[in-house]
Design a protein around this motif. Sequence first.
Motif, PDB file in Angstrom:
ATOM      1  N   LEU A  41       6.995   7.002  -4.252  1.00 26.10           N
ATOM      2  CA  LEU A  41       7.679   6.108  -3.435  1.00 26.10           C
ATOM      3  C   LEU A  41       8.059   6.555  -1.911  1.00 26.10           C
ATOM      4  CD1 LEU A  41      10.211   4.438  -6.010  1.00 26.10           C
ATOM      5  CD2 LEU A  41       7.743   3.732  -5.122  1.00 26.10           C
ATOM      6  N   THR A  42       7.945   7.986  -1.630  1.00 27.81           N
ATOM      7  CA  THR A  42       8.580   8.474  -0.363  1.00 27.81           C
ATOM      8  C   THR A  42       7.780   8.018   0.964  1.00 27.81           C
ATOM      9  OG1 THR A  42       7.087   9.988  -0.578  1.00 27.81           O
ATOM     10  CG2 THR A  42       9.240  10.361  -1.680  1.00 27.81           C
ATOM     11  N   THR A  43       6.750   7.184   0.727  1.00 24.91           N
ATOM     12  CA  THR A  43       6.249   6.701   2.141  1.00 24.91           C
ATOM     13  C   THR A  43       6.755   5.483   2.399  1.00 24.91           C
ATOM     14  OG1 THR A  43       4.378   5.871   0.813  1.00 24.91           O
ATOM     15  CG2 THR A  43       4.121   7.960   1.667  1.00 24.91           C
ATOM     16  N   ALA A  44       7.737   4.840   1.723  1.00 30.71           N
ATOM     17  CA  ALA A  44       8.334   3.493   1.830  1.00 30.71           C
ATOM     18  C   ALA A  44       9.789   3.731   1.778  1.00 30.71           C
ATOM     19  CB  ALA A  44       7.848   2.581   0.994  1.00 30.71           C
ATOM     20  N   PRO A  45      10.385   3.861   3.058  1.00 34.17           N
ATOM     21  CA  PRO A  45      11.838   4.253   3.257  1.00 34.17           C
ATOM     22  C   PRO A  45      12.525   3.031   2.986  1.00 34.17           C
ATOM     23  CG  PRO A  45      10.859   4.827   5.258  1.00 34.17           C
ATOM     24  CD  PRO A  45       9.645   4.818   4.064  1.00 34.17           C
ATOM     25  N   GLU A  46      11.835   2.037   3.576  1.00 33.11           N
ATOM     26  CA  GLU A  46      12.492   0.498   3.549  1.00 33.11           C
ATOM     27  C   GLU A  46      12.803   0.071   2.154  1.00 33.11           C
ATOM     28  OE1 GLU A  46       9.303   1.381   4.701  1.00 33.11           O
ATOM     29  OE2 GLU A  46       8.816  -0.014   6.360  1.00 33.11           O
ATOM     30  N   ALA A  47      12.218   0.609   1.279  1.00 34.30           N
ATOM     31  CA  ALA A  47      12.689  -0.115  -0.087  1.00 34.30           C
ATOM     32  C   ALA A  47      13.892   0.761  -0.784  1.00 34.30           C
ATOM     33  CB  ALA A  47      11.391   0.512  -1.102  1.00 34.30           C
ATOM     34  N   ALA A  89       6.507  16.509 -14.430  1.00 34.94           N
ATOM     35  CA  ALA A  89       5.627  15.233 -14.579  1.00 34.94           C
ATOM     36  C   ALA A  89       6.820  14.223 -15.154  1.00 34.94           C
ATOM     37  CB  ALA A  89       4.288  15.327 -15.414  1.00 34.94           C
ATOM     38  N   GLY A  90       6.809  13.221 -14.619  1.00 30.79           N
ATOM     39  CA  GLY A  90       7.459  12.109 -15.331  1.00 30.79           C
ATOM     40  C   GLY A  90       7.651  10.911 -14.671  1.00 30.79           C
ATOM     41  N   ASP A  91       8.290   9.734 -15.221  1.00 28.61           N
ATOM     42  CA  ASP A  91       8.390   8.487 -14.444  1.00 28.61           C
ATOM     43  C   ASP A  91       9.389   8.122 -13.130  1.00 28.61           C
ATOM     44  OD1 ASP A  91      10.819   8.471 -15.861  1.00 28.61           O
ATOM     45  OD2 ASP A  91      10.128   6.994 -17.308  1.00 28.61           O
ATOM     46  N   TYR A  92      10.041   9.336 -12.946  1.00 27.35           N
ATOM     47  CA  TYR A  92      10.922   9.382 -11.973  1.00 27.35           C
ATOM     48  C   TYR A  92      10.631   9.687 -10.725  1.00 27.35           C
ATOM     49  CZ  TYR A  92      10.795  14.302 -13.250  1.00 27.35           C
ATOM     50  OH  TYR A  92      10.093  15.741 -13.622  1.00 27.35           O
ATOM     51  N   TYR A  93       9.257   9.778 -10.606  1.00 29.41           N
ATOM     52  CA  TYR A  93       8.572   9.911  -9.138  1.00 29.41           C
ATOM     53  C   TYR A  93       8.288   8.517  -8.379  1.00 29.41           C
ATOM     54  CZ  TYR A  93       7.345  14.789  -9.693  1.00 29.41           C
ATOM     55  OH  TYR A  93       7.721  16.097  -9.645  1.00 29.41           O
ATOM     56  N   SER A  94       8.502   7.543  -9.555  1.00 20.89           N
ATOM     57  CA  SER A  94       8.020   6.240  -8.847  1.00 20.89           C
ATOM     58  C   SER A  94       8.895   5.152  -9.765  1.00 20.89           C
ATOM     59  CB  SER A  94       6.545   5.728  -9.044  1.00 20.89           C
ATOM     60  OG  SER A  94       6.232   4.564  -8.401  1.00 20.89           O
ATOM     61  N   PHE A  95       8.533   3.624  -9.706  1.00 26.26           N
ATOM     62  CA  PHE A  95       9.060   2.919 -10.727  1.00 26.26           C
ATOM     63  C   PHE A  95       8.826   3.324 -12.142  1.00 26.26           C
ATOM     64  CE2 PHE A  95       7.884  -1.134 -12.978  1.00 26.26           C
ATOM     65  CZ  PHE A  95       8.980  -1.679 -12.847  1.00 26.26           C
ATOM     66  N   ASP A 115       0.698  -1.323  -0.002  1.00 31.83           N
ATOM     67  CA  ASP A 115      -0.050  -0.088  -0.100  1.00 31.83           C
ATOM     68  C   ASP A 115       0.886   1.243  -0.056  1.00 31.83           C
ATOM     69  OD1 ASP A 115      -2.391  -1.497  -0.047  1.00 31.83           O
ATOM     70  OD2 ASP A 115      -2.639  -1.398   2.050  1.00 31.83           O
ATOM     71  N   ARG A 116       2.152   1.083   0.026  1.00 31.85           N
ATOM     72  CA  ARG A 116       2.959   2.504   0.364  1.00 31.85           C
ATOM     73  C   ARG A 116       3.967   2.295  -0.692  1.00 31.85           C
ATOM     74  NH1 ARG A 116       6.335   2.240   4.994  1.00 31.85           N
ATOM     75  NH2 ARG A 116       6.261   0.005   5.541  1.00 31.85           N
ATOM     76  N   ILE A 117       4.067   1.426  -1.396  1.00 29.48           N
ATOM     77  CA  ILE A 117       4.942   1.409  -2.822  1.00 29.48           C
ATOM     78  C   ILE A 117       3.827   1.553  -3.947  1.00 29.48           C
ATOM     79  CG2 ILE A 117       6.636   0.204  -4.328  1.00 29.48           C
ATOM     80  CD1 ILE A 117       7.827  -0.801  -1.909  1.00 29.48           C
ATOM     81  N   THR A 118       3.588   2.739  -4.462  1.00 30.91           N
ATOM     82  CA  THR A 118       2.692   2.994  -5.599  1.00 30.91           C
ATOM     83  C   THR A 118       3.221   3.683  -6.676  1.00 30.91           C
ATOM     84  OG1 THR A 118       2.230   5.249  -4.755  1.00 30.91           O
ATOM     85  CG2 THR A 118       0.876   3.349  -3.677  1.00 30.91           C
ATOM     86  N   PHE A 119       2.585   3.548  -7.804  1.00 33.92           N
ATOM     87  CA  PHE A 119       2.940   4.382  -9.051  1.00 33.92           C
ATOM     88  C   PHE A 119       3.074   5.719  -8.920  1.00 33.92           C
ATOM     89  CE2 PHE A 119       1.658   0.197 -10.644  1.00 33.92           C
ATOM     90  CZ  PHE A 119       2.569  -0.157 -11.287  1.00 33.92           C
ATOM     91  N   ARG A 120       2.296   6.346  -7.735  1.00 26.77           N
ATOM     92  CA  ARG A 120       2.320   7.724  -7.833  1.00 26.77           C
ATOM     93  C   ARG A 120       3.577   8.398  -6.943  1.00 26.77           C
ATOM     94  NH1 ARG A 120      -2.811  11.686  -6.383  1.00 26.77           N
ATOM     95  NH2 ARG A 120      -1.950  13.433  -6.429  1.00 26.77           N
TER      96      ARG A 120
END
Length: 461
Positions: free
Chosen positions: A149-155, A424-430, A142-147
């Motif tokens: 990634l900053t809510t999942a520092p474990e990643a 806007a760009g794909d660098y915000y997430s996966f 629920d925290r690793i999303t396409f929008r």
Amino acid sequence: MDNRPTSPLSARARQKVMVVGAGIAGLSAAFRLQQSGYDVTVLERSAHVGGRMWTEEIDGFRVDTGAALLPDSYRQMRRLIRDAGLTGEVVPSGDIYGFLRDGKVHRFGTHIPLDLLTTGLLSPRSKMRLLRLAADTRRLRDRITFRDLTTAPEADESCIAYTDRRLNQELFDYLIEPLSTNYYFAPPEELSMTHVYLAASSALGTGYFNSPQGMAFLPRGLARHLDIRHNTTVLSVQENDDHVTVRHTDPTGGERQQTAAACVIAVPGPQVAGIWPDLPAPMGAFLSRLRYSTCLHVSFGLTTRPPETSMWIFVPRREHPGGLGLCLDHNRAPGRAPDGKALITLYWPTQQSESLYDLPDQDITARALHDLDQLGLFSGLARQIEMTSVSRCRPCVPLTHPGSIAELRNGLRSLDHTSRIALAGDYYSFGSTNAALTSGEATATRLTVTLEARPAPRHTL
């Protein structure tokens, strides 16, 4: 005198918004802004839309030159397809992955948990260790999303450190490494676990969809709704009190200056600072350090189809130096090859791609045939070739290295969310088409809020 109040839609129609870049991030932002009533113009440097989401038609074969896979987990893309009137252009597509070990292809489909229990790809001990990855993925889902990634520092943990802590060498060699090589075109030694978690939660064991017309169906479909100016290079974007100034060349090479109420910058991350001089320093630092993979791939159109049922075969480094990706495009999606014929594409990861990138096409093709022959998966392939295509993609996918989530968080905090300029760009997430698309839509929403609060006088082209 007409004293009737102006409706929000009519007020928006008097405001020009410019979008820099007609990749899927820019097109998504432009489409949503236009839906909201703004007068939108897209400025694109190249002669076609789509960026890395493009398709070339060659001798009856459709070659996707960049992005290739659309999992059912791309819910944002599904919604955009519906809203753009393109639902009739997509159909279910292939969903079987193959992993090569000791010359044998081990296949996994939508029932991947059962497949993993019975597969000969992994030992019983590794199958038990794999439960740890499944549990970690479920916990972070629920925290690793396409929008964002900053809510999942474990990643942010490196693939090497995670493997040492939770997995084993066999899982690294036959799962983590081939996933890295095929999704990111980069070795896992350089990457964080972000891409593995997202692949495990959104791409493996799910269904897929695609268009018989090729991956370009979506950018082409969005472009039909939009005013797009091709062969236009943006030189700078500058924010003023009540408008944005955009300097750019026109198709003849002449320089022009135009104003708008707002601007979306949707170009690869490292290019942003070159056109937005007032980019906040922390975001500039993140984007300047952002590395992209390079992908060089060769497609072969064949007279007959091999018996292999996988849509994609992961070839680990244990099976071939550097690792490879093999896409059986005719299994991946309909419309890629004429009836009874086949389309097979070989993908090299970044290091090999860079070493071959500038060679003539015939030399690259010869290397691809050599590598395919070494694998021994498609007997007599060279005698069946009737079409060959070499595709180069640079930059390709943004790489999530250990620490990149923390760097992204600092960059996002530095942005003024009331600014008339947005990114806007794909660098915000996966790095994926869906992440780029989601970013474009989020940017359109943010700018709509900003322009409602900060109305500007009408500016025209």
